[in-house]
Design an enzyme around this catalytic site. Sequence first.
Site, PDB file in Angstrom:
ATOM      1  N   CYS A 118      -9.215  -4.696  44.908  1.00 26.58           N
ATOM      2  CA  CYS A 118      -9.760  -3.328  44.965  1.00 26.58           C
ATOM      3  C   CYS A 118      -9.991  -2.842  46.400  1.00 26.58           C
ATOM      4  O   CYS A 118     -10.180  -1.644  46.615  1.00 26.58           O
ATOM      5  CB  CYS A 118     -11.053  -3.232  44.174  1.00 26.58           C
ATOM      6  SG  CYS A 118     -10.833  -3.537  42.413  1.00 26.58           S
ATOM      7  N   HIS A 251     -14.863   3.298  46.797  1.00 25.24           N
ATOM      8  CA  HIS A 251     -14.102   2.705  45.693  1.00 25.24           C
ATOM      9  C   HIS A 251     -14.847   2.994  44.397  1.00 25.24           C
ATOM     10  O   HIS A 251     -16.077   2.930  44.351  1.00 25.24           O
ATOM     11  CB  HIS A 251     -13.947   1.200  45.906  1.00 25.24           C
ATOM     12  CG  HIS A 251     -13.390   0.499  44.708  1.00 25.24           C
ATOM     13  ND1 HIS A 251     -12.246   0.932  44.067  1.00 25.24           N
ATOM     14  CD2 HIS A 251     -13.824  -0.587  44.009  1.00 25.24           C
ATOM     15  CE1 HIS A 251     -12.007   0.137  43.039  1.00 25.24           C
ATOM     16  NE2 HIS A 251     -12.945  -0.786  42.977  1.00 25.24           N
ATOM     17  N   ASN A 281     -11.984   2.298  36.890  1.00 29.31           N
ATOM     18  CA  ASN A 281     -11.660   1.585  38.126  1.00 29.31           C
ATOM     19  C   ASN A 281     -10.136   1.419  38.217  1.00 29.31           C
ATOM     20  O   ASN A 281      -9.556   0.660  37.436  1.00 29.31           O
ATOM     21  CB  ASN A 281     -12.367   0.220  38.100  1.00 29.31           C
ATOM     22  CG  ASN A 281     -12.141  -0.586  39.368  1.00 29.31           C
ATOM     23  OD1 ASN A 281     -11.262  -0.281  40.166  1.00 29.31           O
ATOM     24  ND2 ASN A 281     -12.919  -1.631  39.542  1.00 29.31           N
TER      25      ASN A 281
HETATM   26  N1  COA Z   1     -20.230  -3.085  25.335  1.00 28.62           N
HETATM   27  C1  COA Z   1     -21.363  -3.592  24.819  1.00 28.62           C
HETATM   28  N2  COA Z   1     -21.942  -4.687  25.302  1.00 28.62           N
HETATM   29  C2  COA Z   1     -21.350  -5.322  26.332  1.00 28.62           C
HETATM   30  C3  COA Z   1     -20.148  -4.853  26.913  1.00 28.62           C
HETATM   31  C4  COA Z   1     -19.592  -3.687  26.361  1.00 28.62           C
HETATM   32  N3  COA Z   1     -18.458  -3.148  26.840  1.00 28.62           N
HETATM   33  N4  COA Z   1     -19.811  -5.673  27.912  1.00 28.62           N
HETATM   34  C5  COA Z   1     -20.745  -6.623  27.976  1.00 28.62           C
HETATM   35  N5  COA Z   1     -21.672  -6.423  27.023  1.00 28.62           N
HETATM   36  C6  COA Z   1     -22.857  -7.207  26.698  1.00 28.62           C
HETATM   37  C7  COA Z   1     -22.712  -8.657  27.118  1.00 28.62           C
HETATM   38  O1  COA Z   1     -21.999  -9.389  26.147  1.00 28.62           O
HETATM   39  C8  COA Z   1     -24.140  -9.075  27.214  1.00 28.62           C
HETATM   40  O2  COA Z   1     -24.604  -9.333  25.920  1.00 28.62           O
HETATM   41  P1  COA Z   1     -25.593 -10.576  25.636  1.00 28.62           P
HETATM   42  O3  COA Z   1     -26.818 -10.255  26.449  1.00 28.62           O
HETATM   43  O4  COA Z   1     -25.769 -10.508  24.172  1.00 28.62           O
HETATM   44  O5  COA Z   1     -24.849 -11.758  26.147  1.00 28.62           O
HETATM   45  C9  COA Z   1     -24.832  -7.822  27.707  1.00 28.62           C
HETATM   46  O6  COA Z   1     -23.954  -6.736  27.438  1.00 28.62           O
HETATM   47  C10 COA Z   1     -25.164  -7.877  29.167  1.00 28.62           C
HETATM   48  O7  COA Z   1     -24.001  -8.294  29.861  1.00 28.62           O
HETATM   49  P2  COA Z   1     -23.907  -8.277  31.407  1.00 28.62           P
HETATM   50  O8  COA Z   1     -22.533  -8.650  31.823  1.00 28.62           O
HETATM   51  O9  COA Z   1     -25.043  -9.072  31.979  1.00 28.62           O
HETATM   52  O10 COA Z   1     -24.172  -6.714  31.639  1.00 28.62           O
HETATM   53  P3  COA Z   1     -24.451  -5.929  32.948  1.00 28.62           P
HETATM   54  O11 COA Z   1     -25.681  -5.161  32.800  1.00 28.62           O
HETATM   55  O12 COA Z   1     -24.315  -6.790  34.149  1.00 28.62           O
HETATM   56  O13 COA Z   1     -23.255  -4.889  32.947  1.00 28.62           O
HETATM   57  C11 COA Z   1     -21.155  -4.621  34.094  1.00 28.62           C
HETATM   58  C12 COA Z   1     -21.923  -5.351  32.993  1.00 28.62           C
HETATM   59  C13 COA Z   1     -19.766  -5.196  34.130  1.00 28.62           C
HETATM   60  C14 COA Z   1     -21.085  -3.147  33.725  1.00 28.62           C
HETATM   61  C15 COA Z   1     -21.886  -4.808  35.428  1.00 28.62           C
HETATM   62  O14 COA Z   1     -22.175  -6.154  35.635  1.00 28.62           O
HETATM   63  C16 COA Z   1     -21.097  -4.304  36.574  1.00 28.62           C
HETATM   64  O15 COA Z   1     -20.851  -3.125  36.687  1.00 28.62           O
HETATM   65  N6  COA Z   1     -20.721  -5.198  37.501  1.00 28.62           N
HETATM   66  C17 COA Z   1     -19.940  -4.844  38.628  1.00 28.62           C
HETATM   67  C18 COA Z   1     -18.529  -4.783  38.166  1.00 28.62           C
HETATM   68  C19 COA Z   1     -17.618  -4.202  39.153  1.00 28.62           C
HETATM   69  O16 COA Z   1     -17.924  -3.202  39.764  1.00 28.62           O
HETATM   70  N7  COA Z   1     -16.440  -4.812  39.266  1.00 28.62           N
HETATM   71  C20 COA Z   1     -15.379  -4.343  40.005  1.00 28.62           C
HETATM   72  C21 COA Z   1     -15.588  -4.536  41.464  1.00 28.62           C
HETATM   73  S1  COA Z   1     -14.084  -4.094  42.234  1.00 28.62           S
END
Ligand code: COA
Length: 324
Positions: A118, A251, A281
Amino acid sequence: MGSVISGVIAGTGGYLPARSVSNDELAAEKHLDTTDAWIVERTGIRRRHFAADGETASSMGIAACQAALAQAGASVADVDAVIVATATPDSAFPSTAARIQGGLGVTRGFAFDLSAACTGFIYALSVADAMIRTGQARGVLVVGTEVYSRILDWSDRGTCVLFGDGAGAVFVVAEEGSTRGLLSTHLHSDGRHGDILQVDGGAGSTGGTGVVRMAGREVFKHAVTKLAAAVDEALAANGLGHDDVAWLVPHQANIRIIEAMGRKLHLGLDRVVVTVDRHANTSAASIPLALAEATRDGRIKPGDLVLMEAIGGGLTWGAALARF
Ligand code: COA
């Protein structure tokens, strides 16, 4: 004393595949246990575009480059180099850049891909800037183009809802003694964190071609601290402050990360270009797509100082400052 050469972003262009898919449509189509509300609240993403069969990183990149050249009032005869950032090349070789060069009808110069996930567009911009400053090229197409829809695990709701397809390009030209142009670029990587955001295979892998794997929370923590440091570094290197920034073009991974950067720079969302709601993204394509949108709709004007930043797999991260 000869006058200093700088790389000026003379034109921008974007291409998005025709098909735009909402969160609800995606959930229904891929049988995902998710909701529009969850995705919007955690990421700000409402829709994404997906490439059609036959559309590739090179075909989308060609369209973005044509738009960038047109906005610059330039032609293929002005292109010395094509540098493409992509994690989803059409093939291991020819490079996507060589395919774009050929598709555009450029018959001289050189073309190559680089890989920084990215952050790829910032890396490619940095290479173009260095080549222009050292006189190796005078007109460089810098492209980010991605078809992440082909490297997603559709059973992993934690990743497959986050990405979209598209291409963006800028045409960077050499100008002598200009007040415009790229002021500086700042690149970083730390391979020790490679496993928190990766494609777990590839053309040279024994384990298949691979899909995106991400430890979302870990990536989020790195993003906020590393991007904050990168924007500070870019401003300090030029003796500038947040007041000097007309537009932040980040980004587009997650609105919460974007908002955190805006707060850090004391920039309201009215001075941040946001596309993540409609594009999701698009990895290396996200910044040039945002530039293309904001130069066309008149937000970014000549003379504006634009701050760009990105983080991605590697980990890689960086920032760039440009006067338009
Ligand atoms: N819909 C519903 N629930 C979801 C889900 C979705 N699409 N994706 C994950 N979950 C659930 C998980 O399974 C987890 O459930 P559990 O508690 O029962 O295990 C819960 O939501 C929390 O998951 P988690 O991964 O800890 O959530 P989060 O609050 O960290 O949000 C992201 C997830 C990916 C949105 C967040 O971590 C994020 O934005 N990270 C940065 C990602 C990024 O920018 N990447 C690219 C960089 S180039």
